[in-house]
Scaffold this motif. Sequence first.
Motif, PDB file in Angstrom:
ATOM      1  N   ASN A 531      24.314  -3.831   8.668  1.00  0.00           N
ATOM      2  CA  ASN A 531      23.079  -3.453   8.526  1.00  0.00           C
ATOM      3  C   ASN A 531      21.629  -4.496   9.036  1.00  0.00           C
ATOM      4  N   ALA A 532      21.846  -5.075   7.583  1.00  0.00           N
ATOM      5  CA  ALA A 532      21.072  -6.384   7.616  1.00  0.00           C
ATOM      6  C   ALA A 532      21.115  -7.443   8.790  1.00  0.00           C
ATOM      7  N   ALA A 533      22.706  -7.710   9.573  1.00  0.00           N
ATOM      8  CA  ALA A 533      23.034  -8.521  10.257  1.00  0.00           C
ATOM      9  C   ALA A 533      22.890  -7.865  11.941  1.00  0.00           C
ATOM     10  N   ARG A 534      22.534  -6.679  11.591  1.00  0.00           N
ATOM     11  CA  ARG A 534      22.672  -5.652  13.022  1.00  0.00           C
ATOM     12  C   ARG A 534      21.011  -5.429  13.328  1.00  0.00           C
ATOM     13  N   ALA A 535      20.081  -6.035  12.326  1.00  0.00           N
ATOM     14  CA  ALA A 535      18.745  -5.909  12.571  1.00  0.00           C
ATOM     15  C   ALA A 535      18.534  -6.555  13.379  1.00  0.00           C
ATOM     16  N   THR A 552      18.268  -0.277  24.282  1.00  0.00           N
ATOM     17  CA  THR A 552      19.419  -1.542  24.071  1.00  0.00           C
ATOM     18  C   THR A 552      19.957  -1.657  22.809  1.00  0.00           C
ATOM     19  N   LYS A 553      18.551  -1.723  21.934  1.00  0.00           N
ATOM     20  CA  LYS A 553      18.649  -1.432  20.437  1.00  0.00           C
ATOM     21  C   LYS A 553      20.113  -1.258  19.624  1.00  0.00           C
ATOM     22  N   LYS A 554      20.577  -2.131  18.338  1.00  0.00           N
ATOM     23  CA  LYS A 554      20.895  -1.472  17.712  1.00  0.00           C
ATOM     24  C   LYS A 554      20.500  -0.236  16.717  1.00  0.00           C
TER      25      LYS A 554
END
Length: 589
Positions: A531-535, A552-554
């Motif tokens: 999740n930290a990498a997807r922020a 479009t945000k993850k």
Amino acid sequence: MEHIQSYSATNNRQRSCNKPKQVSFPDDGCAGKKKNKNNENKRKEATKSSAAAPITPTPQKRTRRSQRLVEQQQSPLVPFVTNVGRLEDENNQVDDEDEDEDDDNNNSSGDIDGDNSSNNQTPNIIWQSPEAAALFGFDEGADVYNGLVQLVESLTLVGQSANGYEEAGVIDLHEDSKLTKHALFDLRNKCLYLRVAYSIALAEYRVGFPFQACCDKAARLLNDLTLFNAATGRTIMNWNRIFRVNHQFPNPNPYVANGIKRKPTLFEVFPTAAVDVSNFILDHLEHFSVELLREHFNTTMIKQLNEEVKTNINFTEDSEEFQLVDRYLKNPPSYSTVGRWVGYLGFKREVSKKCYYVDGHEYAEQIEHRSRLTDEYLSVLEPRSHRWVHLSQTEFDDLKTALEDDKDGEKAKDMLDRVAYKFKGDDEKVYFEFHVDKHVRLQKIANDKYGAFGGRVSIRKKAEDKPVIIFGQDEAIFNAFLSRTHQWVDPNGRRAIMPKTVGAGIMISAFQSRELGWGIPITEDQLQEINAARANQEYFDKAAAIAVNGNTKKQPLESSPGILKFAYGKNGYWTGNHTILQTEDVIDC
């Protein structure tokens, strides 16, 4: 004295014309009767003697057939038929006295050039000719006469009922081309004229009276009765030429008659329009309607076509393309016109029913694709996957020694010797490479040597190629009250009331791989790291993200995306956009 014989076209008998001159005596009672009897005997003797005397026919036209033709027609090869009634010429009528006299002559000597029976005749020998077979559309050597009799019976059926033309099969019918009222009237009129012409031919067709004469006679006869739709003999001849091909009239629709599927004008002028219309129907197949396509054409497609004709310098105002677009802009196509477009493309409306999915795995294009996929999988993807194990010479010898205790150990050792890829390592020692699927012992050795992934990439992988992990994905649906095909019934016949619907449903979409297993399990620490990498990251397929999430945000993951549960109906329905987003989430893990 020389006697002259004449031939009657009506009763086909010989008669004596010039007889000896009779002497008249006064009528004296009994003597007169005796003289009359003597005169009668003299006439009979004169008639008998005239039969043996040379015959000089009168120059009038002969209407009788020769004895040779009569003998041939009486041959067993010619079928027996009943003579068709004919109209007799009043000038050929004879009185009763001459008829009785001729009967006596026929009984004694017979006809020289006529039939022995006035009631029964055999067909003219001309019916056995190849010309007659070709004239009426029969194979050479066929029974043309009786075949024409059957055609007359079929043509008679046409006028006996409203659907007689269907029962008789006298026209090539097609489900997509129904006969109009005018076409049906025209068909019945043709059948009537042909029927009469064929009937006259059965009675009178011979050398000297061709089929053209039969058609002329039929035209005169029917034109007096049907003045509103008169025809000529030549017209009937033309109808026969058309009818004799298959003993059917062709369909009045020229496209149906020639087996041509008529192309709509829009598709002739703009060939790409057919592709656009077909794609639109396929994209909206679950709720498609002709009106939906008509609205799409009037609001979208016609504007695109108008822009095309205006920007293309080859399309002038006089061109067919420009005029067609201008016509549709002023007068949009009707519902029936758009319906013909749909029918031409092969789409049809049927009753809704349950069906099954066919992937066409035996189609030629599918076989070709499988071949290309197999080649790519084995030669490109497999070497880049963690499915290989390297053994030194010592490890290989130990493996073969262990296989001696197995039931098929000798076969396994021979197989490993054949498939082993021999190479030198960085330490200049000899090593052997195997795929872990070659033997169950190889997978166990790879698990011990390489850990989680259960293998390593191949030594034959290109240096610039990255390792790959191959995933499989599928969906399954579960319902609360999924009905079964059978249920239990108690001894009294009572059974439980089943729900009318399958109830609430949930769909599971899951990924699986050899390296990561079922559902891609991850720990809590790994989830936080992911999740930290997807922020503040965006999905690659922005259109799919907007369709599903509205942006479009993850979003932060709450669990492994390898197994995704979706309550369909409540949250809409699973689409390809959901699969795209789940795939990107799995890649992040």
